[in-house]
Design a protein around this motif. Structure first.
Motif, PDB file in Angstrom:
ATOM      1  N   GLY A 339      52.006  36.204  60.824  1.00  0.00           N
ATOM      2  CA  GLY A 339      52.133  35.872  59.416  1.00  0.00           C
ATOM      3  C   GLY A 339      51.468  34.554  59.111  1.00  0.00           C
ATOM      4  O   GLY A 339      51.112  33.779  59.997  1.00  0.00           O
ATOM      5  N   GLY A 340      51.300  34.294  57.828  1.00  0.00           N
ATOM      6  CA  GLY A 340      50.708  33.042  57.389  1.00  0.00           C
ATOM      7  C   GLY A 340      51.179  32.714  55.988  1.00  0.00           C
ATOM      8  O   GLY A 340      51.678  33.580  55.259  1.00  0.00           O
ATOM      9  N   THR A 341      51.055  31.458  55.627  1.00  0.00           N
ATOM     10  CA  THR A 341      51.485  30.977  54.328  1.00  0.00           C
ATOM     11  C   THR A 341      50.274  30.703  53.456  1.00  0.00           C
ATOM     12  O   THR A 341      49.360  29.991  53.863  1.00  0.00           O
ATOM     13  CB  THR A 341      52.327  29.695  54.476  1.00  0.00           C
ATOM     14  N   LEU A 342      50.266  31.305  52.271  1.00  0.00           N
ATOM     15  CA  LEU A 342      49.224  31.034  51.290  1.00  0.00           C
ATOM     16  C   LEU A 342      49.882  30.496  50.036  1.00  0.00           C
ATOM     17  O   LEU A 342      51.113  30.381  49.954  1.00  0.00           O
ATOM     18  CB  LEU A 342      48.420  32.290  50.977  1.00  0.00           C
ATOM     19  N   ALA A 343      49.093  30.141  49.042  1.00  0.00           N
ATOM     20  CA  ALA A 343      49.627  29.632  47.784  1.00  0.00           C
ATOM     21  C   ALA A 343      49.088  30.469  46.638  1.00  0.00           C
ATOM     22  O   ALA A 343      47.888  30.745  46.580  1.00  0.00           O
ATOM     23  CB  ALA A 343      49.257  28.162  47.586  1.00  0.00           C
ATOM     24  N   ILE A 344      49.993  30.863  45.746  1.00  0.00           N
ATOM     25  CA  ILE A 344      49.595  31.580  44.548  1.00  0.00           C
ATOM     26  C   ILE A 344      49.857  30.696  43.329  1.00  0.00           C
ATOM     27  O   ILE A 344      50.659  29.764  43.379  1.00  0.00           O
ATOM     28  CB  ILE A 344      50.350  32.918  44.390  1.00  0.00           C
ATOM     29  N   THR A 345      49.177  30.996  42.236  1.00  0.00           N
ATOM     30  CA  THR A 345      49.471  30.371  40.952  1.00  0.00           C
ATOM     31  C   THR A 345      50.075  31.428  40.040  1.00  0.00           C
ATOM     32  O   THR A 345      50.069  32.617  40.355  1.00  0.00           O
ATOM     33  CB  THR A 345      48.197  29.804  40.308  1.00  0.00           C
ATOM     34  N   MET A 346      50.567  31.013  38.884  1.00  0.00           N
ATOM     35  CA  MET A 346      51.220  31.959  37.986  1.00  0.00           C
ATOM     36  C   MET A 346      50.258  33.032  37.495  1.00  0.00           C
ATOM     37  O   MET A 346      50.634  34.193  37.345  1.00  0.00           O
ATOM     38  CB  MET A 346      51.843  31.223  36.801  1.00  0.00           C
ATOM     39  N   ASN A 347      49.001  32.661  37.230  1.00  0.00           N
ATOM     40  CA  ASN A 347      48.037  33.657  36.739  1.00  0.00           C
ATOM     41  C   ASN A 347      47.048  34.096  37.817  1.00  0.00           C
ATOM     42  O   ASN A 347      46.075  34.780  37.528  1.00  0.00           O
ATOM     43  CB  ASN A 347      47.289  33.126  35.519  1.00  0.00           C
ATOM     44  N   ARG A 348      47.298  33.693  39.068  1.00  0.00           N
ATOM     45  CA  ARG A 348      46.501  34.060  40.237  1.00  0.00           C
ATOM     46  C   ARG A 348      45.082  33.479  40.222  1.00  0.00           C
ATOM     47  O   ARG A 348      44.239  33.870  41.023  1.00  0.00           O
ATOM     48  CB  ARG A 348      46.433  35.582  40.424  1.00  0.00           C
ATOM     49  N   MET A 349      44.819  32.526  39.332  1.00  0.00           N
ATOM     50  CA  MET A 349      43.540  31.821  39.357  1.00  0.00           C
ATOM     51  C   MET A 349      43.704  30.499  40.085  1.00  0.00           C
ATOM     52  O   MET A 349      44.760  29.865  40.009  1.00  0.00           O
ATOM     53  CB  MET A 349      43.032  31.588  37.930  1.00  0.00           C
ATOM     54  N   PRO A 350      42.675  30.045  40.821  1.00  0.00           N
ATOM     55  CA  PRO A 350      42.818  28.819  41.605  1.00  0.00           C
ATOM     56  C   PRO A 350      43.046  27.598  40.717  1.00  0.00           C
ATOM     57  O   PRO A 350      42.610  27.560  39.560  1.00  0.00           O
ATOM     58  CB  PRO A 350      41.489  28.722  42.362  1.00  0.00           C
TER      59      PRO A 350
END
Length: 427
Positions: A339-350
């Motif tokens: 597994g790994g940890t990523l980061a998302i935003t509310m609208n999935r744009m960087p």
């Protein structure tokens, strides 16, 4: 003191070089200090050195230790959001600029691989498949839109009959084939970037976690055993930012995603799964994604969680998602799960931002990180050099703080993800 080990994955087992860099000890000075040794940080370091800046990169563990060394290896075109959504969000002009930056991101990955002779199994094509019958018209319209508005001929609509010839995957109604996309071995790409940046003169330090930083005309970054003074600071931590920059942390949500690698498959079975050796992904909100390795393993990503703990049995956790797509693999051995940890935003744009005049941050790549994070490093290098126009195109895309900030964002995210997961199951 032994170095931090890479997670036990097929990527680590098939890494083609074993790089080790020292731990920062004492005080150091550079034009630019970069925090984070993934694609964003390594690309920044390389592009800054090509412009003549002195660079110190601080990595808390090993270069490529985080999501950059554990992801699905997809190098998709465009952005994480589709162009129709972006047109509503930022207008047609900026949507077209974002599309071109997305294409440049893929080109940047390919150019770096070619120029620095990075051996990372670079292959061509992605097949995105519709998991719901009601999406067929949307898929067809997206292809027509990219042809007519964006003059992009490399995508084609794949009907159900043709799709059945391209993959034995079950439950899909149509697809979009993008011949402009690529896929690769993500850890070997990260290690290749690290080697290129080091050869170019970047000073890379591993096991050197940035504990705090102090802004000012000259930025000071402290680790457990040293301090870096620099004219600029680039934060390239993504899902591992934690409390290092509270002003930016509230705009991302760290989540965990999981993968498995099967035993090597015979050629006939491998071609039945994915006839043309492209990468594949589906349209579910909690996305499944997969591809074949150079030795014919199926590398399958599926499932995620929203806590600080990984499942106790990751292979079994992911296997059920794989078998929904490929029930024929029921008796296939699973050799690795990670597994790994990523980061998302509310609208999935960087989320690109300037936290102060000399502090830049890029994060929240939301599963589109191989190309976008690599481009982020290039754009931050341009901004440091005084040409921030292209960085600002990305920074103008609105990203919002999660409700409740960093303290209360988890319950809201879990509730939202459970809702969308249920909607996926109900079709």
């Amino acid at each position: 003191m032994p170095k931090t080990a890479h997670v036990d994955s097929w990527y680590a087992a098939s890494a083609n070089q074993n790089l080790e860099f020292p731990t920062l000890a004492g005080d150091a000075r550079a034009d630019v200090c970069i925090v984070g040794g993934g694609y964003t940080g390594l690309s920044s370091a390389l592009h800054l050195r090509e412009r003549g800046y002195s660079v110190i990169l601080l990595e808390a563990n090993r270069v490529g230790w985080g999501a950059s060394g554990r992801n699905g290896g997809h190098v998709g075109t465009g952005q994480r959001s589709d162009q129709a959504t972006l047109e509503k969000l930022v207008g047609l002009e900026d949507a077209k600029a974002l599309w071109q930056l997305g294409l440049e991101a893929v080109d940047t990955v390919c150019e770096l691989i070619a120029r620095h002779r990075i051996d990372c199994e670079l292959k061509t094509g992605n097949l995105h498949v519709a998991a719901k019958a009601k999406e067929v018209d949307d898929f067809r319209e997206e292809v027509e839109h990219l042809h007519s508005v964006y003059d992009y001929p490399q995508v084609s609509f794949v009907g159900r009959a043709e799709l059945a010839e391209m993959t034995s995957g079950q439950g899909f109604h149509c697809g979009v084939l993008d011949k402009g996309a690529r896929h690769l071995h993500p850890l070997n790409f990260a290690l290749g970037l690290a080697r290129a940046a080091s050869d170019a003169g970047a000073q890379i330090y591993e096991d050197s976690r940035a504990q705090s930083w102090q802004e000012g005309q000259q930025v000071r970054v402290k680790t457990a055993s040293g301090e870096v003074r620099a004219d600029y600071l680039l934060l390239a931590c993504n899902g591992y930012l934690e409390n290092l920059a509270p002003r930016a942390a509230g705009r991302i949500m760290p989540i965990n995603n999981f993968m498995l690698a099967t035993q090597p498959l015979d050629d006939a079975l491998a071609r039945r799964l994915i006839r043309d050796d492209v990468s594949m992904s589906d349209s579910l909100f909690v996305i499944n994604y997969w591809k074949l390795s150079a030795d014919n393993r199926l590398l399958f990503g599926g499932g995620e969680n929203y806590s600080r703990k990984f499942p106790a049995d990751i292979p079994s956790f992911v296997r059920k998602y794989m078998l929904r797509v490929y029930p024929e693999l029921h008796d296939t051995r699973i050799d690795y799960g990670w597994g790994g940890t990523l980061a998302i935003t509310m609208n999935r744009m960087p989320d690109f931002s300037r936290l102060s005049q000399n502090v830049f941050c890029a994060q929240g790549f939301s599963g589109h990180g191989v190309p976008t994070a690599t481009l982020a490093g290039k754009l931050m290098a341009e901004a440091v050099a005084g040409s921030a126009e292209r960085f600002d195109v990305m920074a103008r895309v609105p990203t919002h703080t999660f409700p409740g900030g960093t303290l209360l964002r988890w319950p809201g995210l879990v509730a939202g993800m459970l809702f969308y997961s249920l909607r996926d199951k109900l079709g």
